[in-house]
Enzyme design. Structure first.
Site, PDB file in Angstrom:
ATOM      1  N   HIS A  82       0.839  -1.195   0.000  1.00  0.00           N
ATOM      2  CA  HIS A  82       0.000   0.000   0.000  1.00  0.00           C
ATOM      3  C   HIS A  82       0.877   1.248   0.000  1.00  0.00           C
ATOM      4  CE1 HIS A  82      -3.954  -1.935   0.493  1.00  0.00           C
ATOM      5  NE2 HIS A  82      -3.272  -2.867   1.148  1.00  0.00           N
ATOM      6  N   ASP A 125      -5.652 -13.554   0.677  1.00  0.00           N
ATOM      7  CA  ASP A 125      -6.294 -12.289   1.068  1.00  0.00           C
ATOM      8  C   ASP A 125      -7.782 -12.525   1.301  1.00  0.00           C
ATOM      9  OD1 ASP A 125      -6.180  -9.609   1.787  1.00  0.00           O
ATOM     10  OD2 ASP A 125      -6.463  -8.856  -0.250  1.00  0.00           O
TER      11      ASP A 125
END
Length: 386
Positions: free
Chosen positions: A197, A277
Site C-alpha cells: 500500500h 487475502d
C-alpha cells in the site's frame, strides 16, 4: 490411535521430490521418515490413502477471515479458531490471521487474541499479520483512509513486543508512514516486514529492503507499478533478490499474463508465493458483509466496495494452487511450493513447516489426482475430511 501413524498408498511430494511406493511415517506430530512400503513400521496405525496425492500443508500469510468470521470485526480467540477451521477445509494448515487498518484498540485486541491462540495451541494458527495502519493514503485500496497514520513510538513498541512474544509476526508498512529505522527495529525484534500500500519509487523500496524488509504485500496491487523509466515497487520486488512477494491468484487482482511475466522475471533467492487475502465469506454462502462500517459485496468471485474497489479476495488456497497450475501451466510441484515451501521460507520457519522432511511438523493434505480435497492434517491429526 497411537502416537505413531503410517500413511500408505499415496504418491508423496515432500516439497522437493515425489516418492512412489512409499509410506509417510508420523510420530508425536512430526514427520519421522518417508520409507519404502516394505519398511513401514508394523506398530504404527495405518491411514489408507490409496490413489491419492500427499503434499505439504498450505501456508497462507494473508487471511482476513473465513467461515463467517472477519478478524477486524472479531479480533478474539474464538474468531481465530473459526478462521483457522474454515481454511483447513481447503488445505491450509497454517495461517496468519490478518488485521487490516483499524483503531489502536482493535489492534491491541487482535494482538491479545493472537497471544491467547498461541498459548491455546489453536490448530492452524501460525501468528499474526498486521496490514496497516501505517500505509499510504494514495494507495489505500479498501483501507479506511481516516484510520491510516504514521507509526509512532508506542506503535513500534507494541508491535516489537508482539513479535518477540508471538514468534511469527508480519507487518505491512508503507515508507510514507514508517521510517527505515522503525523497519530495522521491527526486524531486530523478529518481525517480518512487508512493503505494501505504497506509492514510493524503486530506489526507496530498495532502500527499505536494505533496512530489512523481506517481502511485498499482494504484488501489483496497491503499489507503484513497473514503468520503463521508474520501475516502482513492482520493479523493486522483481529485481531485488532479497525480497519475496505475495500474490493473489484469483484472476481478478492480477491478470494471468502479468502473473506469468512476474514469475519469469523474479530474481532469486526471493520467491513469489501465494496468498488468498480471503475475507469472511470463504466456506459460506454469504453475499455481503461489513468492514469498518462499510458494506462489502460478494458477486461473481469478487469482493468489492460499493464503488467497485476490490476488498480482499473470494478464493481459498487450494483454488489458488489450481489456478496457477491450470491457467499459468506451472508444474504442480511449483504450484504447491508457492503455497507451502515459499511462505515458510518468508517467515523463517522452513526448519519445521512447508516441507515433509524428517523432523518437520506433520502438516499435510491428501488430494485426488484431480486436485480435489480429501483431508487435511495438522501435527499428525486430521483437521478436516471431505
Amino acid at each position: 490411535m497411537t502416537a505413531k501413524k503410517k500413511i500408505t498408498g499415496a504418491r508423496i511430494f515432500d516439497g522437493i521430490d515425489w516418492h512412489d511406493g512409499a509410506v509417510l511415517v508420523v510420530e508425536a506430530g512430526r514427520v519421522k521418515a518417508i520409507v519404502p512400503a516394505a519398511a513401514a513400521p508394523a506398530d504404527a496405525d495405518m491411514v489408507d490413502a490409496h490413489g491419492l496425492l500427499l503434499v505439504p500443508g498450505f501456508i497462507d500469510l494473508q487471511v482476513n477471515g473465513g467461515g463467517g468470521a472477519l478478524f477486524n470485526e472479531q479480533p478474539t480467540l474464538d474468531g481465530i479458531r473459526q478462521i483457522c477451521a474454515a481454511h483447513a477445509k481447503f488445505g491450509t494448515t497454517a495461517l496468519l490471521p490478518t488485521l487490516i487498518t483499524d483503531t489502536r484498540e482493535v489492534r491491541s485486541a487482535a494482538i491479545k487474541a493472537g497471544l491467547e491462540a498461541r498459548r491455546a495451541s489453536v490448530a492452524g494458527f501460525l501468528g499474526l499479520h498486521l496490514e496497516g495502519p501505517h500505509l499510504s493514503i494514495a494507495r489505500k485500496g479498501a483501507h479506511d483512509p481516516s484510520l491510516i497514520r504514521p507509526m509512532e513510538d508506542a506503535d513500534l513498541a507494541e508491535m516489537a513486543a508482539c513479535a518477540r512474544a508471538l514468534g511469527c509476526l508480519m507487518v505491512t508498512v508503507a515508507p510514507e508512514n514508517a521510517t527505515r529505522e522503525q523497519v530495522r527495529a521491527l526486524c531486530d525484534a523478529g518481525a517480518v516486514v512487508s512493503l505494501g500500500h505504497t506509492d514510493v519509487g524503486y530506489e526507496t523500496a530498495c532502500s527499505y529492503a536494505r533496512a530489512g524488509a523481506r517481502t511485498v504485500t499482494h504484488l501489483f496491487n496497491a503499489m507503484s507499478g513497473l514503468g520503463h523509466r521508474e520501475p516502482g515497487v513492482v520493479g523493486a520486488a522483481l529485481a531485488t533478490g532479497a525480497l519475496h512477494a505475495g500474490m493473489i491468484a484469483d484472476g481478478f487482482h492480477v491478470d494471468p499474463a502479468s502473473m506469468g511475466i512476474a514469475l519469469r522475471g523474479k530474481k532469486g533467492p526471493g520467491q513469489i508465493f501465494l496468498v488468498t487475502d480471503a475475507m469472511s465469506p470463504i466456506g459460506t454462502d454469504m453475499t455481503s458483509f461489513h468492514l469498518n462500517g462499510r458494506e462489502i459485496l460478494r458477486q461473481g468471485g469478487r469482493l468489492t466496495l460499493a464503488d467497485g474497489t476490490l476488498a480482499g479476495a473470494d478464493i481459498d488456497m487450494l483454488s489458488s494452487v489450481r489456478f496457477v497450475h491450470e491457467k499459468l501451466a506451472l508444474p504442480i510441484e511449483e504450484a504447491i511450493r508457492m503455497a507451502s515451501a515459499y511462505p515458510a521460507d518468508v517467515m523463517g520457519i522452513a526448519s519445521h513447516k512447508g516441507r515433509l522432511l524428517p523432523g518437520t511438523d506433520a502438516d499435510f493434505v491428501l488430494l485426488t489426482p484431480e486436485l480435489a480435497m480429501k483431508s487435511a492434517w495438522i501435527g499428525g491429526e486430521q483437521a478436516f475430511s471431505a
